[in-house]
Write an enzyme that holds these catalytic residues in place. Structure first.
Site, short mmCIF file in Angstrom:
data_model
loop_
_atom_site.label_atom_id
_atom_site.label_comp_id
_atom_site.label_asym_id
_atom_site.label_seq_id
_atom_site.Cartn_x
_atom_site.Cartn_y
_atom_site.Cartn_z
N ASP A 19 0.85 -1.20 0.00
CA ASP A 19 0.00 0.00 0.00
C ASP A 19 0.88 1.25 0.00
O ASP A 19 1.70 1.43 0.89
CB ASP A 19 -0.88 -0.04 1.27
CG ASP A 19 -1.64 1.27 1.48
OD1 ASP A 19 -1.94 1.96 0.49
OD2 ASP A 19 -1.93 1.58 2.65
N ASP A 23 -4.11 3.87 2.62
CA ASP A 23 -5.52 3.56 2.87
C ASP A 23 -5.68 2.11 3.32
O ASP A 23 -6.80 1.60 3.42
CB ASP A 23 -6.40 3.85 1.63
CG ASP A 23 -6.01 2.99 0.44
OD1 ASP A 23 -5.01 2.24 0.55
OD2 ASP A 23 -6.70 3.06 -0.60
N ASP A 27 -1.93 -1.41 -3.85
CA ASP A 27 -2.27 -0.67 -5.07
C ASP A 27 -1.22 -0.88 -6.15
O ASP A 27 -0.17 -1.48 -5.91
CB ASP A 27 -2.45 0.83 -4.74
CG ASP A 27 -1.42 1.32 -3.75
OD1 ASP A 27 -0.22 1.22 -4.07
OD2 ASP A 27 -1.80 1.77 -2.64
N ASP A 96 -5.25 -10.50 -15.76
CA ASP A 96 -6.22 -11.56 -15.52
C ASP A 96 -7.46 -11.24 -16.36
O ASP A 96 -8.03 -10.15 -16.22
CB ASP A 96 -6.58 -11.58 -14.02
CG ASP A 96 -6.86 -12.97 -13.51
OD1 ASP A 96 -7.63 -13.68 -14.18
OD2 ASP A 96 -6.32 -13.34 -12.45
N ASP A 195 -9.15 -16.63 -16.59
CA ASP A 195 -9.90 -17.13 -15.46
C ASP A 195 -10.90 -18.19 -15.91
O ASP A 195 -11.62 -17.98 -16.89
CB ASP A 195 -10.64 -15.93 -14.83
CG ASP A 195 -11.26 -16.25 -13.49
OD1 ASP A 195 -10.51 -16.62 -12.58
OD2 ASP A 195 -12.49 -16.12 -13.36
N GLU A 251 -6.59 -20.96 -16.80
CA GLU A 251 -6.94 -21.62 -15.55
C GLU A 251 -7.97 -22.70 -15.85
O GLU A 251 -9.15 -22.40 -16.08
CB GLU A 251 -7.52 -20.62 -14.53
CG GLU A 251 -7.73 -21.29 -13.18
CD GLU A 251 -8.82 -20.66 -12.31
OE1 GLU A 251 -8.84 -20.92 -11.10
OE2 GLU A 251 -9.67 -19.91 -12.84
N HIS A 328 -4.00 -17.42 -5.00
CA HIS A 328 -4.94 -16.67 -4.16
C HIS A 328 -6.20 -17.47 -3.81
O HIS A 328 -7.02 -16.99 -3.05
CB HIS A 328 -5.33 -15.38 -4.88
CG HIS A 328 -6.11 -15.66 -6.13
ND1 HIS A 328 -5.53 -16.26 -7.23
CD2 HIS A 328 -7.39 -15.46 -6.45
CE1 HIS A 328 -6.46 -16.42 -8.16
NE2 HIS A 328 -7.60 -15.93 -7.72
N ASP A 329 -6.36 -18.65 -4.40
CA ASP A 329 -7.54 -19.47 -4.11
C ASP A 329 -7.23 -20.66 -3.21
O ASP A 329 -8.12 -21.46 -2.92
CB ASP A 329 -8.11 -20.06 -5.42
CG ASP A 329 -8.70 -19.00 -6.33
OD1 ASP A 329 -9.19 -17.98 -5.82
OD2 ASP A 329 -8.65 -19.22 -7.56
C1 GLC Z 1 -11.06 -18.29 -10.49
C2 GLC Z 1 -10.37 -17.28 -9.62
C3 GLC Z 1 -11.13 -17.14 -8.34
C4 GLC Z 1 -12.52 -16.66 -8.66
C5 GLC Z 1 -13.20 -17.56 -9.69
C6 GLC Z 1 -14.39 -16.88 -10.29
O1 GLC Z 1 -11.04 -19.56 -9.97
O2 GLC Z 1 -9.03 -17.65 -9.43
O3 GLC Z 1 -10.50 -16.29 -7.43
O4 GLC Z 1 -13.29 -16.62 -7.52
O5 GLC Z 1 -12.36 -17.86 -10.77
O6 GLC Z 1 -13.98 -15.79 -11.06
CA CA Z 2 -3.53 1.92 -1.20
#
Ligand code: GLC
Ligand code: CA
Length: 552
Positions: A19, A23, A27, A96, A195, A251, A328-329
């Site tokens: 950041d 905030d 970013d 993405d 995605d 993905e 991140h999942d």
């Molecule tokens: C993918 C993303 C995930 C998201 C899902 C729906 O799996 O990595 O974070 O929630 O798609 O977009």
């Molecule tokens: Ca910020």
């Protein structure tokens, strides 16, 4: 830019990276500020999770405007600078592309709601409410896949209730996606991570899956890897590849190897790389990530089997894996597959080496390079829709007692990986100077970039070294992959070999000391995860050695 097959990728989840404007939210400028840090990992491409305008119900995977930047992340100017500064460092930016669905706040969806005669109506799947749910599909995040979006209509929402699936059968939708891609490619980005690319097409008529079964059903082959979806995507890729040179990383949600082979390869209309889910699904039952019956039990052999099976498939069938130990999942790699207590650093290093050894390109998820671990979050602090909704659904639909539901969801919650990056031992881990949007993990004073930067034996410096080796020796990326000791319950032994070199990775992938007599004459030990390697054939927990032999 480096060819993708020889490249190392780094994933940034921008909200929790760094950041700069006080905030408490990461970013784009924060990524700019940390470019030299990322470069210090010898990274060639950065994949950034979505930063487009979005109500953030799914943290950016619910896009409400594909052509603008969410203001808390910065401005288009910031993004242009990011691309330019990254380029100066020979780093490409991967965006993405969330094209299976838009946010229900997207103007297309809003117009479709306001005016049923609008051509936007056919951008989505609307069905009247009068006959109950239009089919029995379950949402990936729990509950019905249909959301009542006003008094009369349901819309298909395979993820959160505010992510409406796009109707790819409509050529206008495909045209929109192509335009979006062109827009970002014109800005000089290096490519896209697509995605859930393999859910873009649904079975004709949206018929119920296994209608004789009670309750909601996972629609499986009715929504995954559909031939029409493959054709649609290939058409777009083919036409854009005429004009642009760019990388595509798909993905593949729960994708199988046959579909991976269809969609990924060296043809102009194929994806360059594929993310598969099999490693992340280890120990999950047939009901998926939150199957309460298996509780994530798997053996070392299962782990090795997944790697072997995909490495062979990729090598023999000519596709390329985007190799991930976390993202991140998923939970943090060291917590999910290693040991995040006693052997935290050893197992984190072993995992990174294994990740680099797969037939594909390694992806490092922010924080993995310093062995960040799962968060311990009280329920009130959960942020992830999937976790919260599944917790409810397990209890209401499956009648799972709340403590078991809690245990299951806590194990796999996506929140684990979404805590703020641990930069130093100052308050809020140096991520921000005000209380961040999300809890800071308790261990940041001991585990952070600054400390590890100064420690030659740290996970961070080990990752840097490995990444160097990866780039220095073509055998790492081009050599023939093979594995021995396939049935060994603890050891992982893999090779890559070309005409000039042979690399051997030996890992005791367990908490047990293990005696193992390695082959003679493996060459020079070039990487090792303990201060000094064993000399008695007893491999300590997670001990991991990389040997390089020059053949000519
Ligand atoms: C993918 C993303 C995930 C998201 C899902 C729906 O799996 O990595 O974070 O929630 O798609 O977009
Ligand atoms: Ca910020």
């Amino acid at each position: 830019m480096k060819p993708f097959k020889e490249a190392v990728f780094y994933q940034v989840w921008p909200r929790s990276f760094y950041d700069t404007n006080h905030d408490g939210i990461g970013d784009l400028k924060g990524i700019i500020e940390k470019l030299d840090y990322i470069k210090s990992l010898n990274v060639d491409y950065i994949w950034i999770s979505p930063f487009y305008k979005s109500p953030q119900d799914d943290y950016g995977y619910d896009v409400s405007d594909y052509y603008s930047i969410q203001s808390e992340y910065g401005t288009m100017e910031d993004f242009k600078q990011l691309v330019a500064f990254a380029k100066e460092r020979e780093i490409g930016i991967i965006c993405d592309l969330v094209a299976n669905h838009t946010s229900t706040h997207h103007p297309w969806f809003q117009e479709a709601l306001r005016n049923p005669q609008s051509d936007k109506r056919d951008y989505y799947f609307f069905r009247p409410q009068r006959e109950g749910y239009p089919n029995n599909w379950i949402s990936i995040f729990g509950g019905s896949a249909w959301t009542a979006v006003n008094d009369q209509d349901y819309a298909l929402t395979l993820f959160t209730p505010t992510q409406a699936d796009l109707n790819w059968d409509n050529p206008k939708v495909r045209e929109e996606i192509k335009n979006i891609m062109s827009f970002w490619l014109d800005m000089g980005i290096a490519g896209f991570r697509l995605d859930v690319f393999n859910t873009i097409s649904k079975i004709e008529g949206l018929i119920s899956k296994d209608p004789h079964k009670k309750g909601f059903q996972f629609a499986d082959d009715y929504i995954l890897n559909r031939p029409l979806g493959q054709t649609y995507l290939k058409d777009i890729l083919r036409s854009l590849k005429h004009k642009y040179d760019f990388i595509t990383i798909g993905e593949g949600m729960l994708i199988d190897q046959a579909s991976a082979q269809v969609m990924c390869g060296s043809a102009d209309d194929q994806l360059d790389m594929i993310i598969h889910f099999d490693l992340h699904m280890l120990g999950c039952g047939p009901l998926g990530k939150f199957d309460f019956r298996k509780l994530y039990y798997y053996t070392n052999k299962d782990f090795k089997h997944v790697l072997r099976s995909w490495n062979h498939a990729a090598q023999d069938k000519g596709f390329h894996i985007a190799s991930t130990m976390s993202n991140h999942d998923q939970p943090r790699a060291v917590s999910r597959f290693g040991d995040d207590t006693k052997y935290r650093f050893e197992s984190a290093k072993a995992l990174i080496a294994i990740n680099f050894f797969n037939v594909g390109s390694p992806f490092i998820y922010q924080g993995e390079e310093i062995a960040m671990k799962n968060m311990d979050l009280p329920f009130e602090e959960w942020k992830d829709f999937e976790a919260k909704n599944t917790y409810k659904a397990l209890q209401s639909m499956m009648k799972v007692p709340s403590w078991i539901a809690m245990k299951i969801v806590k194990k796999m919650s996506r929140d684990h990986a979404r805590g703020v990056m641990q930069w130093n031992n100052q308050k809020y881990a140096g991520f921000s100077d005000i209380n961040p949007w999300f809890k800071t993990n308790d261990d940041y004073e001991a585990i952070n970039v600054q400390i590890q930067d100064n420690d030659p034996h740290s996970v961070l410096n080990y990752t840097r070294k490995l990444s160097h080796i990866y780039h220095d020796y073509p055998v790492f990326t081009q050599g023939y992959w093979s594995e021995s000791e396939v049935n060994h319950p603890q050891m992982i032994v893999m090779k890559r070999e070309n005409n000039t070199h042979c690399l051997t990775l030996i890992v005791n992938f367990s908490k047990k000391k293990t005696e193992y007599k390695k082959e003679n004459d493996l060459g020079e030990l070039i990487l090792n995860n303990y201060d000094s390697p064993n000399t008695n054939n007893i491999y300590r927990p997670y001990e991991c050695h990389l040997y390089l032999k020059t053949l000519k």
